[in-house]
Scaffold this active site. Structure first.
Site, mmCIF file in Angstrom:
data_model
loop_
_atom_site.group_PDB
_atom_site.id
_atom_site.type_symbol
_atom_site.label_atom_id
_atom_site.label_comp_id
_atom_site.label_asym_id
_atom_site.label_seq_id
_atom_site.Cartn_x
_atom_site.Cartn_y
_atom_site.Cartn_z
ATOM 1 N N GLY A 11 36.539 127.401 -9.700
ATOM 2 C CA GLY A 11 35.583 128.495 -9.562
ATOM 3 C C GLY A 11 36.088 129.515 -8.555
ATOM 4 O O GLY A 11 37.193 129.393 -8.006
ATOM 5 N N GLN A 12 35.278 130.507 -8.275
ATOM 6 C CA GLN A 12 35.729 131.598 -7.422
ATOM 7 C C GLN A 12 35.942 131.159 -5.970
ATOM 8 O O GLN A 12 37.003 131.433 -5.383
ATOM 9 C CB GLN A 12 34.718 132.748 -7.491
ATOM 10 N N ALA A 62 28.990 123.919 -9.686
ATOM 11 C CA ALA A 62 27.620 124.249 -10.082
ATOM 12 C C ALA A 62 27.582 124.660 -11.539
ATOM 13 O O ALA A 62 28.600 125.073 -12.106
ATOM 14 C CB ALA A 62 27.071 125.387 -9.218
ATOM 15 N N THR A 64 26.523 127.508 -13.507
ATOM 16 C CA THR A 64 26.237 128.898 -13.104
ATOM 17 C C THR A 64 25.949 129.841 -14.273
ATOM 18 O O THR A 64 25.825 131.040 -14.057
ATOM 19 C CB THR A 64 27.411 129.474 -12.286
ATOM 20 N N TYR A 127 17.866 128.315 -13.586
ATOM 21 C CA TYR A 127 19.025 128.198 -12.698
ATOM 22 C C TYR A 127 18.552 128.127 -11.242
ATOM 23 O O TYR A 127 18.957 127.245 -10.485
ATOM 24 C CB TYR A 127 19.957 129.392 -12.903
ATOM 25 N N LYS A 131 18.847 124.935 -8.611
ATOM 26 C CA LYS A 131 19.575 125.095 -7.348
ATOM 27 C C LYS A 131 18.673 124.761 -6.154
ATOM 28 O O LYS A 131 19.127 124.162 -5.174
ATOM 29 C CB LYS A 131 20.129 126.513 -7.222
#
Length: 289
Positions: A11-12, A62, A64, A127, A131
């Site tokens: 991921g980022q 996650a 996302t 979402y 979370k």
């Protein structure tokens, strides 16, 4: 040598941590993605953690896909909620420090002032709900955890708003971008650096922290900044959210107050435009677009 396990490594934030890892030779970094470490199997999570024996876990993994989460509720809950609770419990039982990444979507977007860590949560999407449940499970199973809420994450890696805008600005003469959702972007590299600063400080203060870059803007203004820095000739038009309906409701206001993380960990946070310039420079240098 202390071992740091990073989940969601493709991921980022995970990708930016991978780049930074070489600057921290005192730590043994272990990067895992969904192919190495599935968060969909509760038994496998514990088995993997027992085998890896990390001293720190940075949970970047996650679900996302914000709009798909409206229908894939069970899968989103498994990854964003139940798996987080299992990881947190393992950390508590094995004296492992946990940093878990969360989101501005835990708020309902009705505030008019920057959101503090102790403000009331009221997620408006599946979402956001999963979370928030993940946050609660994290703190219940391991009160010693650190949770970092962030917003509008982008980087040279993966898919994100910045790279989408760059592509559309090359393909089209004009684009429409919503102008009534307010917040601040987060350059994933800045967040990754903040996380490593927390770990290397050896001064652990559990709880929830906010992190994003400085500045109060709309997505439209963010797109204008991308246009300006990239020297695009594409026309960018602002539109209300009602003209761009999505399955999941986005927060209309999710500007995060970063006072706590700046005071506790002495973290200096860049202005969004400065960080955007750095990211766009890296995208150009590394041919990431």
């Amino acid at each position: 040598m202390k071992k740091i396990l990073i989940t969601g490594s493709n991921g980022q934030v995970g990708s930016e941590l991978r780049v930074l890892a070489s600057h921290y030779p005192a730590f043994d970094f272990v990067f895992v993605d969904r192919s190495d470490f599935s968060l969909e199997n509760e038994v496998e999570i514990t088995t993997f953690l027992n085998r890896t024996k990390a001293d720190y876990i940075i949970n970047c993994a996650a679900y996302t896909a914000v709009d798909k989460a409206e229908t894939e509720i069970e899968l989103a809950d498994l990854i964003n909620h139940k798996a987080v609770g299992i990881i947190a419990q393992w950390c508590f039982q094995n004296n492992c420090k946990l940093i878990h990444i969360s989101t501005d979507y835990v708020f309902d977007g009705t505030s008019a002032v920057p959101l503090k860590e102790n403000d009331s949560t009221n997620p408006q999407s599946q979402y956001g709900k999963t979370k928030l449940l993940g946050e609660l499970a994290c703190l219940k199973n391991n009160p010693n955890s650190i949770i970092i809420r962030t917003s509008w994450v982008y980087s040279e890696f993966g898919n994100n708003f910045v790279k989408t805008m760059l592509r559309l600005m090359k393909e089209r003469d004009s684009i429409n971008v919503v102008n009534d959702q307010i917040g601040s972007p987060t350059y994933a590299k800045d967040l990754a650096e903040a996380i490593l600063k927390i770990i290397t400080s050896e001064d652990w203060h559990e709880g929830i922290y906010n992190f994003s870059n400085e500045g109060k803007i709309s997505w439209f203004e963010f797109a204008l900044a991308i246009k300006e820095i990239s020297k695009s000739n594409c026309e960018v038009k602002g539109i209300p959210s009602t003209e761009y309906p999505t399955p999941a409701k986005r927060p209309a206001y999710s500007l995060l107050d970063k006072t706590k993380i700046k005071e506790v960990y002495k973290i200096e946070i860049s202005d969004y435009k400065h960080s955007l310039e750095k990211c766009l420079d890296n995208i150009n240098k590394n041919n990431k677009f």
